[in-house]
Design a protein around this motif. Structure first.
Motif, short mmCIF file in Angstrom:
data_model
loop_
_atom_site.label_atom_id
_atom_site.label_comp_id
_atom_site.label_asym_id
_atom_site.label_seq_id
_atom_site.Cartn_x
_atom_site.Cartn_y
_atom_site.Cartn_z
N SER A 14 0.83 -1.21 0.00
CA SER A 14 0.00 0.00 0.00
C SER A 14 0.86 1.26 0.00
N ARG A 15 1.96 1.25 0.74
CA ARG A 15 2.87 2.38 0.73
C ARG A 15 3.57 2.51 -0.62
N ARG A 18 1.35 4.16 -3.34
CA ARG A 18 1.24 5.62 -3.18
C ARG A 18 2.49 6.33 -3.66
N THR A 43 -5.94 5.69 -4.25
CA THR A 43 -4.59 6.25 -4.32
C THR A 43 -4.29 6.90 -5.66
#
Length: 315
Positions: A14-15, A18, A43
């Motif tokens: 998820s990081r 982004r 995102t």
């Protein structure tokens, strides 16, 4: 670049998504659920619902995305027991993703015309050879035997590394991450390991001479972007600058999470409770050097030492 991220909703994935979107890349990211797809869409990436063990579904999704780069961040670590004697059982689903899942992604990447595959591995103290000096580089061999409790997990790691770095027509990059800490991981204030340390259930075994290499999850994501964009094909350790023995980092960690000072337990007494592999983690494993990744990509960790990270970033 067009980038396909398999495993886009985990703590690291998820990081990563982004950061890639912020860098201007066209990103497709997978999840196993509609809710996960919505989170990816939010995102600015394109979410894809996907069973990564369904070869046909993987092929269709990757071919449709037409990526330049395929990134393998698939794991299944949501239900770890914390029992080191059950390591292979706890990692069984992840091991399938590192074997079958890797093969599906590589086949799909070749069909889609992707030029590069970047895959998650786990080197660090788990798989490094346990003889010689305390810190290993990518040129050093992996251990011959991690302990009977973790042999299947090591075999899965060896599979993903060999498959990705020898795939015909593919620039294969393998990232051997150190042990993650930070939000969304076992080592966070509310994660499994954080809770065990806080409750005094994580002792120093033997002399605590096993050397671990750590990496904050945000630093791991930034390193992965650097590898996607700039790394030459090959294997890289993704760790901080400060490999350290258990006897140094564990008491410090206990202070940071408000826990008791860890007990000290002889190895012979701990072995029936944590197994051969668990004793090795506490006493004989070796750390890793990040010199190659820093030299070849220019990446630098925000938290160069676990001391800084444990004090300010475990949430």
């Amino acid at each position: 670049m067009r980038i396909f991220v398999a495993g886009a909703t985990g703590a690291l994935g998820s990081r990563l998504v982004r950061l890639l979107v912020a860098a201007g890349h066209d990103v497709h990211g997978t999840s196993r659920s509609a809710d996960g797809r919505a989170a990816v869409d939010a995102t600015g990436a394109t979410g894809v619902v996907l069973d990564p063990l369904d070869a046909d579904a993987v092929r269709r999704a990757v071919v449709e995305a037409r990526p330049d780069v395929v990134v393998h961040q698939l794991t299944a670590l949501s239900a770890l027991s914390g029992d080191m004697r059950r390591w292979d059982q706890d990692f069984a689903a992840t091991n399938r993703l590192r074997t079958q899942g890797t093969d599906h992604l590589l086949a799909a990447a070749r069909e889609a015309g992707a030029r590069r595959v970047v895959a998650q591995s786990f080197g660090g103290h788990f798989a490094n050879q346990r003889t010689g000096g305390p810190v290993k580089t990518e040129a050093d061999p992996l251990t011959d035997d991690p302990g009977k409790e973790a042999r299947q997990t090591l075999a899965a790691i060896e599979h993903v590394e060999h498959a990705v770095t020898t795939a015909p027509g593919i620039e294969g990059v393998v990232l051997r991450y150190g042990t993650f800490y930070g939000p969304g991981n076992a080592l966070s204030r509310d994660g499994l390991m954080g809770q065990m340390v806080r409750r005094g259930r994580f002792p120093v075994v033997g002399g605590g001479t096993g050397v671990w290499s750590w990496i904050h999850v945000d630093d791991a994501a930034a390193a992965t972007v650097a590898a996607i964009e700039r790394a030459a094909p090959g294997i890289y350790f993704v760790v901080d600058d400060d490999p350290a023995p258990v006897a140094a980092w564990l008491p410090y960690l206990a202070e940071q999470v408000g826990g008791r000072r860890p007990l000290r337990v002889p190895a012979w007494l701990a072995r029936p409770l944590i197994g051969e592999f668990g004793v090795a983690l506490m006493t004989t494993v070796r750390g890793s050097s990040n010199a190659r990744l820093k030299r070849e990509t220019g990446w630098e960790p925000r938290y160069p030492s676990w001391r800084d990270g444990f004090a300010t970033a475990i949430g």
